[in-house]
Scaffold this motif. Sequence first.
Motif, short mmCIF file in Angstrom:
data_model
loop_
_atom_site.label_atom_id
_atom_site.label_comp_id
_atom_site.label_asym_id
_atom_site.label_seq_id
_atom_site.Cartn_x
_atom_site.Cartn_y
_atom_site.Cartn_z
N MET A 20 -37.64 16.26 11.93
CA MET A 20 -37.04 15.84 10.67
C MET A 20 -35.65 16.47 10.55
SD MET A 20 -38.44 16.31 6.76
CE MET A 20 -39.95 15.52 7.14
N ASN A 21 -34.72 15.69 10.07
CA ASN A 21 -33.36 16.17 9.88
C ASN A 21 -33.34 17.26 8.80
OD1 ASN A 21 -30.62 16.45 9.14
ND2 ASN A 21 -30.20 14.31 9.64
N PRO A 22 -32.77 18.43 9.10
CA PRO A 22 -32.78 19.53 8.12
C PRO A 22 -31.99 19.21 6.84
CG PRO A 22 -31.54 20.16 10.08
CD PRO A 22 -32.18 18.85 10.37
N TYR A 23 -31.07 18.25 6.90
CA TYR A 23 -30.34 17.87 5.69
C TYR A 23 -31.25 17.18 4.68
CZ TYR A 23 -25.96 19.29 7.78
OH TYR A 23 -24.95 20.04 8.33
N PHE A 24 -32.41 16.73 5.13
CA PHE A 24 -33.41 16.15 4.24
C PHE A 24 -33.79 17.16 3.15
CE2 PHE A 24 -38.02 15.96 3.36
CZ PHE A 24 -38.10 14.73 2.73
N TYR A 25 -33.86 18.43 3.51
CA TYR A 25 -34.23 19.47 2.54
C TYR A 25 -33.15 19.65 1.48
CZ TYR A 25 -37.89 20.48 5.88
OH TYR A 25 -38.97 20.37 6.71
N ILE A 26 -31.90 19.56 1.89
CA ILE A 26 -30.80 19.66 0.93
C ILE A 26 -30.81 18.44 0.02
CG2 ILE A 26 -28.29 19.66 0.68
CD1 ILE A 26 -28.19 21.43 3.19
N LEU A 27 -31.00 17.26 0.59
CA LEU A 27 -31.06 16.04 -0.20
C LEU A 27 -32.21 16.10 -1.20
CD1 LEU A 27 -30.02 13.17 -0.77
CD2 LEU A 27 -31.61 12.36 1.00
N GLY A 28 -33.37 16.56 -0.76
CA GLY A 28 -34.51 16.71 -1.67
C GLY A 28 -34.21 17.67 -2.81
N THR A 29 -33.55 18.77 -2.49
CA THR A 29 -33.16 19.73 -3.53
C THR A 29 -32.26 19.07 -4.55
OG1 THR A 29 -33.28 21.55 -1.93
CG2 THR A 29 -32.07 21.97 -3.97
N LEU A 30 -31.26 18.34 -4.07
CA LEU A 30 -30.33 17.68 -4.97
C LEU A 30 -31.03 16.64 -5.85
CD1 LEU A 30 -27.19 17.16 -2.72
CD2 LEU A 30 -27.26 18.33 -4.92
N LEU A 31 -31.81 15.78 -5.23
CA LEU A 31 -32.44 14.69 -5.97
C LEU A 31 -33.43 15.19 -7.02
CD1 LEU A 31 -32.95 12.02 -3.18
CD2 LEU A 31 -31.14 12.15 -4.92
N PHE A 32 -34.24 16.18 -6.66
CA PHE A 32 -35.20 16.70 -7.64
C PHE A 32 -34.51 17.51 -8.73
CE2 PHE A 32 -38.33 15.51 -4.44
CZ PHE A 32 -39.32 14.96 -5.25
N THR A 33 -33.43 18.19 -8.40
CA THR A 33 -32.66 18.92 -9.41
C THR A 33 -32.05 17.95 -10.41
OG1 THR A 33 -32.15 20.74 -7.90
CG2 THR A 33 -30.67 20.45 -9.78
N VAL A 34 -31.42 16.90 -9.89
CA VAL A 34 -30.78 15.92 -10.77
C VAL A 34 -31.83 15.19 -11.61
CG1 VAL A 34 -29.47 13.76 -10.80
CG2 VAL A 34 -28.73 15.66 -9.34
N TYR A 35 -32.93 14.79 -11.00
CA TYR A 35 -33.99 14.12 -11.76
C TYR A 35 -34.43 15.00 -12.93
CZ TYR A 35 -38.54 12.57 -13.31
OH TYR A 35 -39.59 12.19 -14.11
N GLY A 36 -34.68 16.27 -12.65
CA GLY A 36 -35.15 17.18 -13.69
C GLY A 36 -34.19 17.28 -14.85
N GLN A 37 -32.89 17.39 -14.56
CA GLN A 37 -31.89 17.51 -15.62
C GLN A 37 -31.77 16.22 -16.42
OE1 GLN A 37 -30.49 20.47 -16.40
NE2 GLN A 37 -31.88 21.16 -14.81
N ILE A 38 -31.75 15.10 -15.73
CA ILE A 38 -31.60 13.81 -16.40
C ILE A 38 -32.82 13.48 -17.26
CG2 ILE A 38 -31.46 11.30 -16.02
CD1 ILE A 38 -28.79 12.75 -15.62
N ILE A 39 -34.00 13.71 -16.74
CA ILE A 39 -35.21 13.37 -17.51
C ILE A 39 -35.34 14.26 -18.75
CG2 ILE A 39 -36.99 14.82 -16.39
CD1 ILE A 39 -37.41 11.11 -17.15
N LEU A 40 -34.96 15.53 -18.64
CA LEU A 40 -35.00 16.41 -19.81
C LEU A 40 -34.02 15.94 -20.88
CD1 LEU A 40 -35.37 19.94 -18.19
CD2 LEU A 40 -37.10 18.68 -19.45
N LYS A 41 -32.79 15.63 -20.45
CA LYS A 41 -31.79 15.16 -21.41
C LYS A 41 -32.23 13.84 -22.05
CE LYS A 41 -27.91 14.61 -23.57
NZ LYS A 41 -27.77 15.24 -24.88
N TRP A 42 -32.73 12.91 -21.23
CA TRP A 42 -33.16 11.62 -21.74
C TRP A 42 -34.28 11.78 -22.77
CZ3 TRP A 42 -38.11 9.51 -20.73
CH2 TRP A 42 -38.30 8.22 -21.23
N ARG A 43 -35.26 12.58 -22.44
CA ARG A 43 -36.43 12.72 -23.32
C ARG A 43 -36.07 13.46 -24.60
NH1 ARG A 43 -40.36 10.20 -25.40
NH2 ARG A 43 -42.21 11.43 -25.79
#
Length: 122
Positions: A1-24
């Motif tokens: 697995m490409n190690p950049y996958f872990y950085i991408l996962g970190t980014l996507l889950f971080t952004v999701y968390g912030q956006i969903i909290l603000k939205w809700r």
Amino acid sequence: MNPYFYILGTLLFTVYGQIILKWRLSGLRIVLPEGLLDKLFFMVKLLFDPFIFSGLVSAFVASMFWMGAMTHFEITKAYPFMSLAPALVFLVGILFLGETFTIGKVIGLALIILGTIVTVKW
């Protein structure tokens, strides 16, 4: 697995968390109580909202991805990628939350992205 996958996962889950909290929280039209005990009770009550809970779980999952990234990269190489989170939040915020689009924000984000490229490449 490409190690950049872990950085991408970190980014996507971080952004999701912030956006969903603000939205809700915006959708609930929440006003934080004044008293310390009232604030604490209020925050605990919010934990039982499924969307807010998913945002908090997302932060935990982002931490798991970050630990994976740390097994593959020096922190000085991986951490600059986290500066891409504001760019993603900016785009998602405009598209889904109706946040304001200004040229100043675009210029600032372009500088952040340029800084990320310079930091990672050199």
